[in-house]
Structures are given as structure tokens and as C-alpha cells.
Design an enzyme around this catalytic site. Structure first.
Site, PDB file in Angstrom:
ATOM      1  N   ASP A  96       0.645  -1.291  -0.004  1.00  0.00           N
ATOM      2  CA  ASP A  96       0.006   0.076   0.224  1.00  0.00           C
ATOM      3  C   ASP A  96       0.789   1.096   0.191  1.00  0.00           C
ATOM      4  OD1 ASP A  96      -2.417  -0.967   0.008  1.00  0.00           O
ATOM      5  OD2 ASP A  96      -2.831  -0.977   2.593  1.00  0.00           O
ATOM      6  N   HIS A 105      -1.774   4.574  11.438  1.00  0.00           N
ATOM      7  CA  HIS A 105      -1.649   2.885   9.952  1.00  0.00           C
ATOM      8  C   HIS A 105      -0.641   1.901  10.774  1.00  0.00           C
ATOM      9  CE1 HIS A 105      -6.352   2.363   9.056  1.00  0.00           C
ATOM     10  NE2 HIS A 105      -5.847   3.256   8.166  1.00  0.00           N
ATOM     11  N   GLY A 127      -0.516   1.143   5.140  1.00  0.00           N
ATOM     12  CA  GLY A 127      -1.841   2.134   4.585  1.00  0.00           C
ATOM     13  C   GLY A 127      -1.938   3.272   5.023  1.00  0.00           C
ATOM     14  N   HIS A 178     -11.446   4.214   9.027  1.00  0.00           N
ATOM     15  CA  HIS A 178     -10.753   3.527   9.384  1.00  0.00           C
ATOM     16  C   HIS A 178     -10.396   3.491  10.908  1.00  0.00           C
ATOM     17  CE1 HIS A 178      -9.393   4.249   4.916  1.00  0.00           C
ATOM     18  NE2 HIS A 178     -10.060   3.180   5.204  1.00  0.00           N
ATOM     19  N   TYR A 222     -10.068  11.645   1.489  1.00  0.00           N
ATOM     20  CA  TYR A 222      -9.388  11.714   0.014  1.00  0.00           C
ATOM     21  C   TYR A 222     -10.051  12.741  -1.470  1.00  0.00           C
ATOM     22  CZ  TYR A 222      -6.972   8.559   2.488  1.00  0.00           C
ATOM     23  OH  TYR A 222      -6.141   8.466   4.046  1.00  0.00           O
TER      24      TYR A 222
HETATM   25 ZN    ZN Z   1      -8.481   6.649   7.192  1.00  0.00          ZN
END
Ligand code: ZN
Length: 325
Positions: free
Chosen positions: A95, A137, A145, A176, A306
């Protein structure tokens, strides 16, 4: 502006924000969801709302190698440094690509969060916000991530070492689960954790079930609230009071808010449907709680997001929320 609290103690009521093009360098290229234009998108809205004139600017700095080791293991920090020199390969299973200078760019994000935390602890401001931060993350031993170094984890460890804090709250409303922070402190009773996120059965990283409530001495100190895809402001409003109640029980001496904007409707990689109002509410109520606890300390970290318009709206709503208006 200085105001006087009950008892005559001077308290600084200012809000500080880390603003710097150096933060924009943390990105994985224009075609990547975590592109360098996220910083510009935030800055345009921040200035359009006149927030630049109402807040104090803080400069970032590059965190030192020793500071990174407060959370990360040496072998991992060394690996990032090596791949940063060549710009080749990945920092995890696929990722998070390396790019030339990734070590310095990621260390500046950590240094920005540390400077913001220091500004709060030294009384230069009451709350602070760092837009390109909250890289939740990254684990102690690896990237994950889009997150290279976990600025939240480093800041928690440094706040304990330098300021002697023993109860730090970490609240996460990114879509997340904040797995790097959760597992990094899973058995640590000093980190009071609360995370509202999209159910891991539908979204990366797949963790954060209700049953994950902390281990050993930290059992009960962690609160995970997964929401089904499509959850909106009303769903957020139903569960948010649990976060406030959880923090009230443990009375943290410092509150960190990872306010990822990928939980807003229209994000290209998640499925929640909040508006920026949820982020503004979270910021406001955490400040009210911090004020009730007598210290007022709240540090906002931008996190994911995003859709550029969404992150601009959510993050400026958080800064406005810090004013408690
Ligand atoms: Zn996120």
C-alpha cells in the site's frame, strides 16, 4: 489572548495550527489518493474562512531519530531511511510505496505533531491542529495504509516522557480503525482509546470490533464502535455520547483527536456518509470536556480523507470547533 480562569491562573485561549509547505511533501504522487495536493486543499478553505487571521501559526520540524524510536523499533526506522535514499520498493506489503525523501517527509509530520503538542503543554496555545498528520495505521515495526511513521504514537510516548502525563486520550473518527495506535497500546492502561469507524467487515484494516476493549491492565480502557456502511450524522450522533462518557470515566490529562475526513459522504475509498457537522461537533465537545477537566488540552490531527472538498470542510470545521462558538 490571555484569559483568567477561576482562581486567577492565566490560561492562554489561543488556537494554533501547523501551516507549512513542508507538510505537503508527505504524499505519494499526484495520482495517489494520499497526494500532496491535500495540504493545498485545506489551506485554501482555511484562508477563505479567515482562520489564518484568527489562529497562531506553528512551524513543523523534522523529528529526531531518537524521537521516532519512542514508538517505532530501530530496525523499521532504519529500513525507512534506507529505502528513502533510493526511493525504491514498498514500506509494507504493497500500500505504502517508498519515494526519495520519504524518511524526511514522514519525520516532518511527526515533528509537526510534536511541536503542536509542545505548544499546548508550554501554554503557547490551548488547542492545536495539524492538517497532514494522524497517521494512525503505522505499527511499531512497519508501515501500513499510507502511514510511514505513527505521529500519534510517537506523540503519546513523548508526552509521557517529557511531561509526565499518565492518562492520554486518543479519539479517532476517521472511517478506518486506528489499528496502529490501538495495537501499539492495547495493553497500556495509560492510553484511553475511543474509535468510531466503518465496520471492519467492509473496510480496511478489518479490525476494531466491539469486543476489542484492551488487554490485561488496559481491559476496558479501549472503546471500539464499528458502524455499518452508509452511516450518517444521525448514526454518529447516536454513538458519540459513548465516547464522551468513556473519556469522562478516565479523566485524561490530554486529548488527541484524529479527525480523518474520509468518514464524510463522497469519499472515494470508504462508505460512511457524515457531513462536516459531525467533525465540528466532536471537536467542540472534546474541548468542552477538556475545559471541564481543567486543562483544556486538545490536539487535532487531520488523518485520512481523499475527497479534497471534504477534507477542507471537515478540518476547518474542527478548527472552528476549537473556538467553542
Ligand atoms: Zn482513513
Amino acid at each position: 489572548m490571555l484569559v483568567f480562569a477561576a482562581g486567577g491562573r492565566a490560561m492562554n485561549s489561543e488556537i494554533a495550527v501547523v501551516v507549512s509547505e513542508r507538510l505537503a511533501r508527505y504524499g505519494f504522487g499526484d495520482a495517489h489518493p494520499f497526494g500532496p495536493d491535500r495540504h493545498a486543499a485545506f489551506m485554501r478553505e482555511f484562508q477563505a474562512r479567515g482562520l489564518d487571521a484568527r489562529t497562531r501559526a506553528i512551524e513543523p520540524r523534522e523529528a529526531t531519530y531518537e524521537e521516532l524510536l519512542a514508538f517505532h523499533i530501530p530496525a523499521y526506522v532504519d529500513l525507512v531511511r534506507e529505502r528513502s535514499a533510493t526511493g525504491q520498493g514498498f514500506l509494507d506489503a504493497g500500500d505504502t510505496p517508498a519515494f526519495r525523501g520519504v524518511y524526511e517527509a514522514a519525520a516532518v509530520v511527526v515533528g509537526a505533531t510534536l511541536n503542536a503538542a509542545d505548544a499546548i503543554m508550554t501554554g503557547q496555545c490551548r488547542r492545536a491542529f495539524v492538517p497532514i498528520a494522524g497517521l494512525h495505521h503505522a505499527a511499531r515495526d512497519r508501515a501500513a495504509g499510507f502511514c510511514v511513521f505513527n505521529d500519534c504514537g510517537v506523540a503519546i510516548e513523548c508526552l509521557r516522557k517529557r511531561s509526565g502525563l499518565t492518562r492520554i486520550a486518543y479519539v479517532d473518527i476517521d472511517a478506518h480503525h486506528g489499528d496502529g495506535v490501538f495495537y501499539g497500546f492495547e495493553d497500556d492502561a495509560g492510553v484511553i482509546f475511543a474509535d468510531i469507524h466503518e465496520d471492519g467487515r467492509y473496510l480496511y484494516p478489518g479490525t476494531g470490533a466491539v469486543e476489542e476493549a484492551g488487554r490485561g491492565p488496559a481491559a476496558g480502557a479501549k472503546l471500539n464502535i464499528p458502524l455499518p456502511p452508509g452511516s450518517d450524522d444521525a448514526a454518529f450522533a447516536r454513538v458519540w455520547p459513548q465516547v464522551i462518557a468513556h473519556l469522562e470515566k478516565f479523566k485524561p490529562e490530554f486529548i488527541m483527536l484524529q479527525c480523518g475526513a474520509d468518514s464524510l459522504e463522497g469519499d472515494p475509498i470508504t462508505h460512511l456518509r457524515y457531513t462536516a457537522a459531525s467533525h465540528g461537533r466532536a471537536a467542540r465537545e472534546l474541548c468542552q470536556l477538556a475545559d471541564r477537566l481543567g486543562h483544556g488540552r486538545v490536539l487535532g490531527l487531520g488523518g485520512g480523507g481523499y475527497n479534497r472538498a471534504n477534507l477542507a470542510h471537515a478540518w476547518t470545521a474542527v478548527v472552528e470547533g476549537f473556538f467553542l462558538e
